[in-house]
Enzyme design. Structure first.
Site, PDB file in Angstrom:
ATOM      1  N   LYS A  22      44.122  22.295  28.339  1.00  0.00           N
ATOM      2  CA  LYS A  22      43.472  22.280  29.656  1.00  0.00           C
ATOM      3  C   LYS A  22      42.576  23.503  29.803  1.00  0.00           C
ATOM      4  CE  LYS A  22      45.778  23.844  33.382  1.00  0.00           C
ATOM      5  NZ  LYS A  22      45.110  24.892  34.166  1.00  0.00           N
ATOM      6  N   ASN A  23      43.139  24.697  29.475  1.00  0.00           N
ATOM      7  CA  ASN A  23      42.396  25.921  29.794  1.00  0.00           C
ATOM      8  C   ASN A  23      41.226  26.173  28.853  1.00  0.00           C
ATOM      9  OD1 ASN A  23      44.043  26.123  31.934  1.00  0.00           O
ATOM     10  ND2 ASN A  23      45.412  27.638  31.028  1.00  0.00           N
ATOM     11  N   ARG A  98      40.651  26.672  39.961  1.00  0.00           N
ATOM     12  CA  ARG A  98      40.217  28.059  39.766  1.00  0.00           C
ATOM     13  C   ARG A  98      39.078  28.145  38.759  1.00  0.00           C
ATOM     14  NH1 ARG A  98      41.828  32.802  40.844  1.00  0.00           N
ATOM     15  NH2 ARG A  98      41.634  34.542  39.422  1.00  0.00           N
ATOM     16  N   CYS A 122      46.249  27.503  41.326  1.00  0.00           N
ATOM     17  CA  CYS A 122      47.695  27.543  41.568  1.00  0.00           C
ATOM     18  C   CYS A 122      48.069  28.759  42.427  1.00  0.00           C
ATOM     19  CB  CYS A 122      48.429  27.667  40.234  1.00  0.00           C
ATOM     20  SG  CYS A 122      48.469  26.128  39.320  1.00  0.00           S
ATOM     21  N   ARG A 127      45.595  36.794  42.340  1.00  0.00           N
ATOM     22  CA  ARG A 127      44.544  36.307  41.435  1.00  0.00           C
ATOM     23  C   ARG A 127      43.140  36.760  41.867  1.00  0.00           C
ATOM     24  NH1 ARG A 127      45.995  30.422  39.481  1.00  0.00           N
ATOM     25  NH2 ARG A 127      45.218  31.233  37.500  1.00  0.00           N
ATOM     26  N   PRO A 128      42.928  38.060  41.915  1.00  0.00           N
ATOM     27  CA  PRO A 128      41.593  38.586  42.268  1.00  0.00           C
ATOM     28  C   PRO A 128      40.576  38.306  41.157  1.00  0.00           C
ATOM     29  CG  PRO A 128      43.018  40.337  41.505  1.00  0.00           C
ATOM     30  CD  PRO A 128      43.876  39.125  41.577  1.00  0.00           C
ATOM     31  N   ILE A 129      39.305  38.567  41.445  1.00  0.00           N
ATOM     32  CA  ILE A 129      38.290  38.395  40.396  1.00  0.00           C
ATOM     33  C   ILE A 129      37.476  39.676  40.227  1.00  0.00           C
ATOM     34  CG2 ILE A 129      38.120  35.884  40.720  1.00  0.00           C
ATOM     35  CD1 ILE A 129      35.477  36.375  42.194  1.00  0.00           C
ATOM     36  N   ASP A 130      38.107  40.817  40.516  1.00  0.00           N
ATOM     37  CA  ASP A 130      37.386  42.094  40.419  1.00  0.00           C
ATOM     38  C   ASP A 130      36.898  42.391  38.998  1.00  0.00           C
ATOM     39  OD1 ASP A 130      40.302  42.287  40.101  1.00  0.00           O
ATOM     40  OD2 ASP A 130      39.872  44.358  39.543  1.00  0.00           O
ATOM     41  N   GLN A 131      37.632  41.942  37.990  1.00  0.00           N
ATOM     42  CA  GLN A 131      37.207  42.210  36.604  1.00  0.00           C
ATOM     43  C   GLN A 131      36.010  41.341  36.205  1.00  0.00           C
ATOM     44  OE1 GLN A 131      38.714  44.818  34.738  1.00  0.00           O
ATOM     45  NE2 GLN A 131      39.420  45.121  36.848  1.00  0.00           N
ATOM     46  N   ASP A 311      52.556  30.732  31.182  1.00  0.00           N
ATOM     47  CA  ASP A 311      52.490  29.311  31.562  1.00  0.00           C
ATOM     48  C   ASP A 311      53.687  28.514  31.069  1.00  0.00           C
ATOM     49  OD1 ASP A 311      48.868  29.081  31.140  1.00  0.00           O
ATOM     50  OD2 ASP A 311      50.141  30.014  32.659  1.00  0.00           O
ATOM     51  N   ARG A 403      47.312  17.701  37.579  1.00  0.00           N
ATOM     52  CA  ARG A 403      46.161  18.547  37.260  1.00  0.00           C
ATOM     53  C   ARG A 403      46.147  18.959  35.803  1.00  0.00           C
ATOM     54  NH1 ARG A 403      45.737  23.853  39.767  1.00  0.00           N
ATOM     55  NH2 ARG A 403      44.268  23.944  38.050  1.00  0.00           N
TER      56      ARG A 403
HETATM   57  C1  EPZ Z   1      44.215  31.746  33.177  1.00  0.00           C
HETATM   58  O1  EPZ Z   1      44.201  32.122  34.544  1.00  0.00           O
HETATM   59  C2  EPZ Z   1      44.859  30.375  33.151  1.00  0.00           C
HETATM   60  N1  EPZ Z   1      44.027  29.438  33.897  1.00  0.00           N
HETATM   61  C3  EPZ Z   1      46.271  30.442  33.721  1.00  0.00           C
HETATM   62  O2  EPZ Z   1      46.854  29.164  33.498  1.00  0.00           O
HETATM   63  C4  EPZ Z   1      47.092  31.475  32.940  1.00  0.00           C
HETATM   64  O3  EPZ Z   1      48.323  31.650  33.588  1.00  0.00           O
HETATM   65  C5  EPZ Z   1      46.358  32.814  32.884  1.00  0.00           C
HETATM   66  O4  EPZ Z   1      45.014  32.627  32.382  1.00  0.00           O
HETATM   67  C6  EPZ Z   1      47.066  33.799  31.964  1.00  0.00           C
HETATM   68  O5  EPZ Z   1      47.145  33.251  30.677  1.00  0.00           O
HETATM   69  C7  EPZ Z   1      42.909  28.978  33.303  1.00  0.00           C
HETATM   70  O6  EPZ Z   1      42.600  29.317  32.173  1.00  0.00           O
HETATM   71  C8  EPZ Z   1      42.087  28.014  34.115  1.00  0.00           C
HETATM   72  P1  EPZ Z   1      44.002  36.056  34.173  1.00  0.00           P
HETATM   73  P2  EPZ Z   1      43.353  33.430  34.992  1.00  0.00           P
HETATM   74  O7  EPZ Z   1      42.639  36.389  34.675  1.00  0.00           O
HETATM   75  O8  EPZ Z   1      42.142  33.530  34.155  1.00  0.00           O
HETATM   76  C9  EPZ Z   1      44.877  39.731  37.019  1.00  0.00           C
HETATM   77  C10 EPZ Z   1      48.008  27.211  34.001  1.00  0.00           C
HETATM   78  O9  EPZ Z   1      49.196  27.044  34.320  1.00  0.00           O
HETATM   79  N2  EPZ Z   1      43.417  39.748  37.252  1.00  0.00           N
HETATM   80  O10 EPZ Z   1      44.293  36.190  32.719  1.00  0.00           O
HETATM   81  O11 EPZ Z   1      43.216  33.404  36.465  1.00  0.00           O
HETATM   82  C11 EPZ Z   1      45.519  38.511  37.640  1.00  0.00           C
HETATM   83  O12 EPZ Z   1      45.838  38.763  38.984  1.00  0.00           O
HETATM   84  C12 EPZ Z   1      47.214  28.347  34.620  1.00  0.00           C
HETATM   85  O13 EPZ Z   1      47.382  26.512  33.166  1.00  0.00           O
HETATM   86  C13 EPZ Z   1      42.872  40.795  37.970  1.00  0.00           C
HETATM   87  O14 EPZ Z   1      43.591  41.689  38.422  1.00  0.00           O
HETATM   88  O15 EPZ Z   1      44.374  34.563  34.597  1.00  0.00           O
HETATM   89  C14 EPZ Z   1      46.738  38.321  36.797  1.00  0.00           C
HETATM   90  O16 EPZ Z   1      47.764  39.163  37.286  1.00  0.00           O
HETATM   91  C15 EPZ Z   1      48.002  29.077  35.676  1.00  0.00           C
HETATM   92  N3  EPZ Z   1      41.534  40.823  38.169  1.00  0.00           N
HETATM   93  C16 EPZ Z   1      46.312  38.828  35.425  1.00  0.00           C
HETATM   94  O17 EPZ Z   1      45.110  39.590  35.629  1.00  0.00           O
HETATM   95  C17 EPZ Z   1      40.688  39.851  37.685  1.00  0.00           C
HETATM   96  O18 EPZ Z   1      39.467  39.931  37.884  1.00  0.00           O
HETATM   97  C18 EPZ Z   1      46.005  37.736  34.425  1.00  0.00           C
HETATM   98  O19 EPZ Z   1      45.067  36.867  35.035  1.00  0.00           O
HETATM   99  C19 EPZ Z   1      41.268  38.781  36.966  1.00  0.00           C
HETATM  100  C20 EPZ Z   1      42.634  38.761  36.758  1.00  0.00           C
END
Ligand code: EPZ
Length: 423
Positions: A22-23, A98, A122, A127-131, A311, A403
């Protein structure tokens, strides 16, 4: 609303095929818009997120033919971005998943501007997007968030070094997408190493991009002028769907062969299942898992790949709820990923959640109950618990499961589960 009815007591046995990841699918679909010409994507999973993404791309004027592929199992998409016009996106569609925010990186790369509503997804933490924003700004974009919309502008994107403060899959993907057509070289440090990051890099390189180092924590993207198109890409197998069936085999004392997997992507899950006492045999492109009675308690700590995948944490919690002792589960990736505990308690689980840690005291058996899926993998955990429990479990919130799990009833019943969907 649809509900799933699961009746426990039957071991899962037989062979089941993992679908496309999926991802990876929700990253490669938007990435196809970076090319001028047509892209063909195969082995897409038949899940809501893929159908919704196709709708999202069509709302941008992109032609997307999505349907069953030759082998009858997976979906195939033919993406033609010829008519792409970067007007504002449908908020309703964007809110549904997302990964819609990957369109920011793509539209920024192609047009130097994008306006995308803040993403949904989810409910497993803030789940911020600051990075992501840090990366776009490093490439020279002006980024503002106004009235819940992320607005990015850049007269020109210039490659730059970006050091991620936290290992983020989403930010790694979005910055890779934006950097593909930038002028010069972008180096992403502390990058995510998930298999679908490598899958995306393989697609981009096949399409004419220059991405090096995917799968390590330093990814180098050398910008190119354009991607001509004409690429054919097959999505990698979904190791989280595979992990769900593997945990199910162990949890029901069955024996399941999960086909079409890349065992290396599942090493952390296989190792942990072996620690609980299950048998796991890896062969080429399938993995066999056999449950050997009551699981032993273990410690689980979720980490970015190649650590134990967040996951698969909720599915593991269901298995450990009947272990012969107390397990400790620490969720280091998403701070709010224990909502399934409330629902599992209704089935007799003894779980205490303290911040990012859950203490799971194994009980003799679970009993069926009415429960609600609060997110995609919580839903998967409740399906497994329902197949382990005595009696019938009614699971609502099935839209979360649909989903990310293709043909969830068909696949589970094909390995002996007593699972039905009722409207
Ligand atoms: C992806 O989410 C996946 N979703 C998630 O899968 C998965 O749990 C996650 O990666 C970790 O592997 C998709 O790929 C669509 P992250 P993503 O950015 O990209 C923090 C599922 O079940 N963070 O790696 O949102 C964040 O809060 C879903 O298939 C920031 O602080 O995850 C988290 O604590 C659920 N700032 C950590 O990083 C940012 O700008 C990891 O998040 C981005 C993230």
């Amino acid at each position: 609303m649809a509900k799933l009815l699961a009746t426990g007591g039957r071991p899962l046995t037989g062979r089941v095929r993992a679908g496309g990841r999926k991802n990876s699918a929700v990253a490669v679909l938007p990435a196809a818009l970076l090319a001028d010409g047509v892209t063909v994507i195969e082995n897409l999973p038949d899940i809501q997120d893929v159908w919704v993404y196709a709708e999202l791309l069509r709302s941008l004027g992109v032609k997307v033919d999505l349907g069953p592929s030759g082998n009858g199992e997976a979906l195939r998409a033919v993406v033609d971005p010829g008519g792409l016009t970067p007007h504002s996106l449908s908020e309703a569609l964007v809110k549904r998943m997302r990964a819609s925010y990957y369109l920011i990186g793509v539209l920024l790369a192609r047009y130097g501007r994008a306006e995308v509503p803040f993403p949904g997804g989810c409910d497993i933490g803030s789940r911020p997007i600051d990075q992501h924003i840090k990366g776009f700004r490093a490439l020279g974009a002006d980024v503002r968030v106004e009235k819940g919309v992320v607005k990015v502008r850049a007269s020109k994107l210039v490659g730059a070094p970006v050091y991620l403060d936290v290992v983020s899959v989403g930010a790694t993907v979005n910055i890779m997408l934006a950097a593909t057509l930038a002028e010069g070289t972008t180096v992403i440090e502390n990058a995510a190493k998930e298999p679908h990051i490598v899958d995306l890099a393989n697609f981009l390189n096949a399409a004419g991009a220059k991405v090096k180092g995917a799968g390590t924590d330093v990814i180098k993207v050398t910008g190119v002028k354009r991607l001509p198109g004409g690429t054919l890409h097959s999505i990698i197998p979904d190791e989280i769907e595979a992990a769900t069936f593997m945990v199910g085999a162990a949890a029901t004392g069955g024996e399941v062969i999960v086909e079409n997997v890349i065992p290396k992507h599942l090493e952390a899950v296989s190792a942990k299942l072996i620690e609980t006492g299950a048998t796991v045999e890896e062969n080429g492109d399938y993995i066999l898992v056999r449950g050997n009675g009551r699981p032993r308690p273990v410690t689980v700590k979720t980490l970015p790949y190649p650590g134990f995948p967040t996951d698969a944490q909720q599915q593991m919690t269901a298995l450990l709820s009947v272990a012969s002792g107390t397990s400790v589960i620490t969720e280091t990736v998403h701070e709010g990923r224990f909502k399934h505990a409330d629902e599992l308690r209704r089935m007799g689980c003894n779980i205490t959640v303290e911040g990012r840690t859950a203490i799971v005291q194994g009980v003799e058996r679970l009993t069926g109950a009415k429960v609600k899926a609060t997110d995609l993998r919580a839903g998967a955990a409740l399906v497994l618990a329902g197949l382990m429990a005595e009696g019938e479990t009614e699971i609502s919130g099935v839209e979360h499961i649909d989903r990310g799990y293709e043909k969830v009833v068909e696949k589970f019943t094909s390995i002996g589960a007593d699972l039905r969907r009722v409207e």
